[in-house]
Enzyme design. Structure first.
Site, PDB file in Angstrom:
ATOM      1  N   CYS A  65      71.277 -12.202  57.719  1.00 45.48           N
ATOM      2  CA  CYS A  65      71.435 -13.589  57.974  1.00 45.48           C
ATOM      3  C   CYS A  65      72.748 -13.771  58.697  1.00 45.48           C
ATOM      4  O   CYS A  65      73.543 -13.582  58.414  1.00 45.48           O
ATOM      5  CB  CYS A  65      71.300 -14.274  56.388  1.00 45.48           C
ATOM      6  SG  CYS A  65      71.709 -15.980  56.508  1.00 45.48           S
ATOM      7  N   ASP A  67      67.623  -9.887  55.504  1.00 44.56           N
ATOM      8  CA  ASP A  67      66.348 -10.568  55.414  1.00 44.56           C
ATOM      9  C   ASP A  67      65.102  -9.584  55.791  1.00 44.56           C
ATOM     10  O   ASP A  67      65.574  -8.518  56.349  1.00 44.56           O
ATOM     11  CB  ASP A  67      66.268 -11.643  56.456  1.00 44.56           C
ATOM     12  CG  ASP A  67      67.220 -12.941  56.283  1.00 44.56           C
ATOM     13  OD1 ASP A  67      67.104 -13.262  55.148  1.00 44.56           O
ATOM     14  OD2 ASP A  67      67.904 -13.346  57.075  1.00 44.56           O
ATOM     15  N   VAL A 126      52.161  -1.932  75.646  1.00 45.70           N
ATOM     16  CA  VAL A 126      53.381  -1.201  75.493  1.00 45.70           C
ATOM     17  C   VAL A 126      53.367  -0.117  74.324  1.00 45.70           C
ATOM     18  O   VAL A 126      52.476  -0.192  73.579  1.00 45.70           O
ATOM     19  CB  VAL A 126      54.057  -2.469  74.420  1.00 45.70           C
ATOM     20  CG1 VAL A 126      55.272  -2.056  73.555  1.00 45.70           C
ATOM     21  CG2 VAL A 126      54.400  -3.542  75.175  1.00 45.70           C
ATOM     22  N   GLU A 127      53.934   0.672  74.596  1.00 42.18           N
ATOM     23  CA  GLU A 127      53.980   2.034  73.783  1.00 42.18           C
ATOM     24  C   GLU A 127      54.528   1.754  72.354  1.00 42.18           C
ATOM     25  O   GLU A 127      55.515   1.224  72.274  1.00 42.18           O
ATOM     26  CB  GLU A 127      54.921   2.954  74.474  1.00 42.18           C
ATOM     27  CG  GLU A 127      54.540   4.478  74.025  1.00 42.18           C
ATOM     28  CD  GLU A 127      55.399   4.950  72.705  1.00 42.18           C
ATOM     29  OE1 GLU A 127      54.715   5.778  72.289  1.00 42.18           O
ATOM     30  OE2 GLU A 127      56.632   4.386  72.720  1.00 42.18           O
ATOM     31  N   LEU A 128      53.726   2.319  71.448  1.00 41.53           N
ATOM     32  CA  LEU A 128      54.127   1.957  69.948  1.00 41.53           C
ATOM     33  C   LEU A 128      55.439   2.604  69.474  1.00 41.53           C
ATOM     34  O   LEU A 128      56.128   1.848  68.644  1.00 41.53           O
ATOM     35  CB  LEU A 128      52.924   2.250  68.923  1.00 41.53           C
ATOM     36  CG  LEU A 128      51.702   1.560  69.465  1.00 41.53           C
ATOM     37  CD1 LEU A 128      50.354   1.791  68.526  1.00 41.53           C
ATOM     38  CD2 LEU A 128      51.660   0.025  69.198  1.00 41.53           C
ATOM     39  N   HIS A 164      65.867 -16.539  61.634  1.00 43.67           N
ATOM     40  CA  HIS A 164      64.451 -16.192  61.694  1.00 43.67           C
ATOM     41  C   HIS A 164      63.843 -16.871  62.898  1.00 43.67           C
ATOM     42  O   HIS A 164      63.286 -16.060  63.814  1.00 43.67           O
ATOM     43  CB  HIS A 164      64.015 -16.839  60.351  1.00 43.67           C
ATOM     44  CG  HIS A 164      64.274 -16.399  59.097  1.00 43.67           C
ATOM     45  ND1 HIS A 164      64.057 -16.892  57.905  1.00 43.67           N
ATOM     46  CD2 HIS A 164      65.153 -14.996  58.638  1.00 43.67           C
ATOM     47  CE1 HIS A 164      64.464 -16.225  56.791  1.00 43.67           C
ATOM     48  NE2 HIS A 164      65.031 -15.189  57.338  1.00 43.67           N
ATOM     49  N   GLU A 165      64.224 -17.956  63.493  1.00 40.96           N
ATOM     50  CA  GLU A 165      63.701 -18.623  64.531  1.00 40.96           C
ATOM     51  C   GLU A 165      64.219 -17.659  65.652  1.00 40.96           C
ATOM     52  O   GLU A 165      63.343 -17.408  66.516  1.00 40.96           O
ATOM     53  CB  GLU A 165      64.391 -19.879  64.542  1.00 40.96           C
ATOM     54  CG  GLU A 165      64.117 -20.888  63.569  1.00 40.96           C
ATOM     55  CD  GLU A 165      64.959 -20.795  62.484  1.00 40.96           C
ATOM     56  OE1 GLU A 165      64.812 -21.820  61.649  1.00 40.96           O
ATOM     57  OE2 GLU A 165      65.875 -19.904  62.291  1.00 40.96           O
TER      58      GLU A 165
END
EC number: 1.7.1.13
Length: 137
Positions: free
Chosen positions: A51, A58, A73-75, A92-93
């Site tokens: 946070c 968080d 995208v490669e994992l 968070h946003e």
């Protein structure tokens, strides 16, 4: 507090996993089925950040759904990229928007939807969602 002297320890070298996370960036490879719309659903259940106001940790599950264009995208790279948020002070946003922006920049998908489902803290549960659709050429 004790009056005993505290033993100093030499700085530990950076561990290989920490180094991989620090160096982590989104890597792509060619879409094996360009021209065909199909959905890729990825769940990242161990997301952590801090946070920016309290410094408390968080925790969230990040859901990523996309329709690839020319790249996928490669994992493992995605896992390392997501782990790079672990010590970052970010709201968070902003998490969801940064992941969306970075994902679009790396993979140029046709469509992508990012959902951050953050664990409740202080009796408050938050879900943030953002979407992107590639403009027609």
């Amino acid at each position: 507090m004790s009056d005993l002297p505290v033993a100093s320890t030499p700085a530990e070298p950076v561990k290989y996993g920490e180094r991989a996370i620090e160096e982590g960036r989104l890597i792509t490879f060619p879409n094996p089925r360009p021209g065909r719309d199909y959905d890729i659903h990825i769940t990242l259940p161990e997301f952590t950040c801090k946070c920016p106001f309290s410094g408390y940790p968080d925790f969230a599950t990040i859901y990523l759904t996309y329709v690839p264009h020319e790249k996928v995208v490669e994992l493992k790279a995605l896992k390392l990229y997501i782990n790079s948020f672990r010590d970052r002070y970010i709201s968070h946003e902003e998490v969801v928007h940064v992941v969306l922006d970075d994902f679009v920049a790396a993979s140029d998908p046709l469509r992508v939807h990012i959902k951050g489902d953050f664990n409740p803290r202080g009796n408050v549960h938050m879900v943030v969602e953002a979407r992107y659709t590639r403009p027609d050429p």
